[in-house]
Design a protein around this motif. Structure first.
Motif, PDB file in Angstrom:
ATOM      1  N   MET A 218     102.554  63.467  -9.390  1.00 21.41           N
ATOM      2  CA  MET A 218     101.264  62.614  -9.225  1.00 21.41           C
ATOM      3  C   MET A 218     100.508  63.076  -8.049  1.00 21.41           C
ATOM      4  N   CYS A 219      99.068  63.570  -8.130  1.00 21.75           N
ATOM      5  CA  CYS A 219      98.423  63.751  -6.887  1.00 21.75           C
ATOM      6  C   CYS A 219      97.145  62.849  -6.800  1.00 21.75           C
ATOM      7  N   TYR A 220      96.907  62.073  -5.881  1.00 21.74           N
ATOM      8  CA  TYR A 220      95.814  61.253  -5.786  1.00 21.74           C
ATOM      9  C   TYR A 220      94.777  61.995  -5.846  1.00 21.74           C
ATOM     10  N   ALA A 221      93.551  61.571  -6.469  1.00 20.89           N
ATOM     11  CA  ALA A 221      92.366  62.200  -6.689  1.00 20.89           C
ATOM     12  C   ALA A 221      91.789  62.676  -5.183  1.00 20.89           C
ATOM     13  N   LYS A 222      91.718  61.807  -4.291  1.00 22.53           N
ATOM     14  CA  LYS A 222      91.073  62.087  -3.230  1.00 22.53           C
ATOM     15  C   LYS A 222      91.839  63.389  -2.521  1.00 22.53           C
ATOM     16  N   ARG A 240      96.832  84.795  -5.534  1.00 22.79           N
ATOM     17  CA  ARG A 240      95.760  84.509  -6.403  1.00 22.79           C
ATOM     18  C   ARG A 240      95.814  83.227  -7.058  1.00 22.79           C
ATOM     19  N   THR A 241      97.109  82.552  -6.842  1.00 22.06           N
ATOM     20  CA  THR A 241      97.414  81.055  -7.456  1.00 22.06           C
ATOM     21  C   THR A 241      97.823  80.282  -6.759  1.00 22.06           C
ATOM     22  N   TYR A 242      97.485  79.133  -6.929  1.00 18.02           N
ATOM     23  CA  TYR A 242      98.182  78.020  -5.836  1.00 18.02           C
ATOM     24  C   TYR A 242      98.395  76.481  -6.872  1.00 18.02           C
ATOM     25  N   ASN A 243      99.353  76.084  -6.570  1.00 17.35           N
ATOM     26  CA  ASN A 243      99.660  74.718  -6.986  1.00 17.35           C
ATOM     27  C   ASN A 243      98.846  73.598  -6.149  1.00 17.35           C
ATOM     28  N   VAL A 244      98.239  72.787  -6.891  1.00 16.64           N
ATOM     29  CA  VAL A 244      97.481  71.801  -6.313  1.00 16.64           C
ATOM     30  C   VAL A 244      98.287  70.522  -6.793  1.00 16.64           C
ATOM     31  N   SER A 245      99.077  70.011  -5.743  1.00 16.35           N
ATOM     32  CA  SER A 245      99.651  68.538  -6.301  1.00 16.35           C
ATOM     33  C   SER A 245     100.214  68.015  -4.831  1.00 16.35           C
ATOM     34  N   SER A 246     100.933  66.916  -4.983  1.00 19.79           N
ATOM     35  CA  SER A 246     101.624  66.144  -4.039  1.00 19.79           C
ATOM     36  C   SER A 246     102.788  66.892  -3.436  1.00 19.79           C
ATOM     37  N   GLY A 247     103.338  67.727  -4.301  1.00 22.63           N
ATOM     38  CA  GLY A 247     104.697  68.648  -3.910  1.00 22.63           C
ATOM     39  C   GLY A 247     105.916  67.724  -4.012  1.00 22.63           C
ATOM     40  N   ARG A 248     105.878  66.622  -4.894  1.00 19.19           N
ATOM     41  CA  ARG A 248     107.038  65.771  -5.157  1.00 19.19           C
ATOM     42  C   ARG A 248     106.798  64.852  -6.528  1.00 19.19           C
ATOM     43  N   ARG A 293      98.041  68.854   3.602  1.00 22.43           N
ATOM     44  CA  ARG A 293      99.246  67.886   3.617  1.00 22.43           C
ATOM     45  C   ARG A 293      98.532  66.595   2.924  1.00 22.43           C
ATOM     46  N   PRO A 294      99.022  66.173   1.799  1.00 24.89           N
ATOM     47  CA  PRO A 294      98.587  64.839   1.236  1.00 24.89           C
ATOM     48  C   PRO A 294      98.360  63.827   2.112  1.00 24.89           C
ATOM     49  N   ALA A 295      97.416  62.771   2.243  1.00 31.00           N
ATOM     50  CA  ALA A 295      97.198  61.733   2.889  1.00 31.00           C
ATOM     51  C   ALA A 295      97.472  60.532   2.346  1.00 31.00           C
ATOM     52  N   TYR A 296      98.002  60.480   0.857  1.00 33.35           N
ATOM     53  CA  TYR A 296      98.199  59.333   0.076  1.00 33.35           C
ATOM     54  C   TYR A 296      99.485  59.489  -0.352  1.00 33.35           C
ATOM     55  N   ASP A 297     100.372  58.499   0.245  1.00 33.40           N
ATOM     56  CA  ASP A 297     101.713  58.261  -0.434  1.00 33.40           C
ATOM     57  C   ASP A 297     101.342  57.013  -1.845  1.00 33.40           C
ATOM     58  N   THR A 298     102.284  56.987  -2.356  1.00 31.69           N
ATOM     59  CA  THR A 298     102.201  56.056  -3.620  1.00 31.69           C
ATOM     60  C   THR A 298     101.772  54.690  -3.256  1.00 31.69           C
ATOM     61  N   GLU A 299     102.191  53.946  -2.300  1.00 25.43           N
ATOM     62  CA  GLU A 299     101.446  52.610  -1.872  1.00 25.43           C
ATOM     63  C   GLU A 299     100.080  52.772  -1.598  1.00 25.43           C
ATOM     64  N   ARG A 300     100.020  53.767  -0.674  1.00 27.32           N
ATOM     65  CA  ARG A 300      98.486  53.603  -0.034  1.00 27.32           C
ATOM     66  C   ARG A 300      97.392  54.153  -1.378  1.00 27.32           C
ATOM     67  N   ALA A 301      97.820  54.975  -2.204  1.00 24.90           N
ATOM     68  CA  ALA A 301      97.072  55.332  -3.515  1.00 24.90           C
ATOM     69  C   ALA A 301      96.859  54.060  -4.249  1.00 24.90           C
TER      70      ALA A 301
END
Length: 312
Positions: A218-222, A240-248, A293-301
């Motif tokens: 799950m990746c937070y929208a922001k 050419r291709t990149y994963n866009v995610s939280s990486g976990r 790097r993601p700025a939002y962990d689960t609780e902040r999200a």
């Protein structure tokens, strides 16, 4: 100026916000007439009415604006089911991508980013992390990953024959402000909405029953918007291709724990159990080439989403 198709959609809104925060200006292309939303009013944003299925629509937008890059988030997929006659729907879906690429070629833009999906990985592994170079299945059980695979093959071919820098974004499960009240793919949006509003979670749209131990990337929208903006504006991209995610992988149990910390009196819960599978996307490429790097962990999200839902 960055042209964003689907710029008033869920992921589009957050991508535009991130581009603006990085000093860019944006033109948003919408099939229906639309005004600049209140949260973007007064910013460097223009909304243009244009149907990207029409091959003349985007070139006319380029006559009014100096386009330097394109983020293509509008769905190149015949969706929702039943909305199109099958062959005509497929033709329009592919034509919209081709029209975007052709307009970008005419404009001489620096880069075109194209939305793909985590769904292209279906059936290739039981556990994460999933890397971009893993061989994909040539079949798909759902129309969205089927057409996203087609799109990735087309962009790879067209990049080679046009010289355009075409980049695919394999986007994970996205949740947060402006998103749907409930997702068919994961429970978190419905759980957070129910806790914020004091209602029962609507889990009926889910394709399978939800359990506490179920986990997904799950990746937070922001964060998603920031990642796409970083890929669009990076000086050099090596792939050419990149994963866009939280990486976990984030489990429903983690989401529920965060909800209880943010909304202590909530009664939102899920039964124990689940498959125990933990699939997530490898974001090494994204981090190496953009520094993201993601700025939002689960609780902040959860806290941010609850605040937005209650204010909406």
């Amino acid at each position: 100026m960055i042209l964003v198709t689907g710029g008033l959609g869920f992921i589009g809104r957050h991508t535009v916000r991130a581009l603006l925060d990085l000093g860019e200006s944006c033109v948003l292309v919408q099939r229906r007439t639309a005004e600049v939303p209140e949260d973007l009013a007064g910013e460097r944003v223009v909304v243009e009415q244009a149907d990207i299925i029409d091959p003349s629509a985007l070139p006319s937008v380029g006559e009014r604006h100096e386009i330097t890059g394109v983020v293509h988030l509008a769905g190149s997929v015949p969706w929702p089911p039943g909305a199109h006659e099958p062959v005509d729907g497929a033709r329009k879906a592919i034509a919209s991508l081709l029209n975007v690429v052709e307009a970008a070629r005419q404009w001489g833009v620096s880069r075109v980013g194209v939305a793909s999906t985590v769904g292209v990985y279906a059936g290739v592994a039981e556990e994460g992390p999933l890397q971009e170079d893993v061989p994909l299945s040539m079949s798909s059980g759902h129309v969205i990953p089927a057409f996203k695979k087609i799109g990735e093959l087309l962009t790879d071919h067209l990049a080679g024959v046009t010289g355009l820098d075409l980049v695919n974004y394999r986007i994970a499960a996205i949740w947060g402000p402006h998103g749907h009240a409930a997702s068919p793919f994961f429970a978190a949006p419905a759980l957070v909405r129910a806790a914020a509003l004091g209602t029962e979670p609507d889990l009926a749209p889910l394709y399978a029953p939800a359990h506490a131990e179920d986990a997904i990337d799950m990746c937070y929208a922001k964060d998603c918007g920031r990642a796409i903006a970083a890929l669009q504006l990076a000086e050099v991209l090596n792939h050419r291709t990149y994963n866009v995610s939280s990486g976990r992988a984030t489990s429903n149990a983690e989401v529920l724990a965060a909800i209880r910390n943010v909304v202590p009196d909530t009664r939102v819960d899920l039964p124990a159990g689940g498959s125990g599978r933990r699939l997530w996307l490898d974001t090494t490429r994204l981090a190496q080439d953009t520094g993201f790097r993601p700025a939002y962990d689960t609780e902040r999200a959860v806290a941010d989403y609850v605040s937005w839902l209650r204010a909406a």
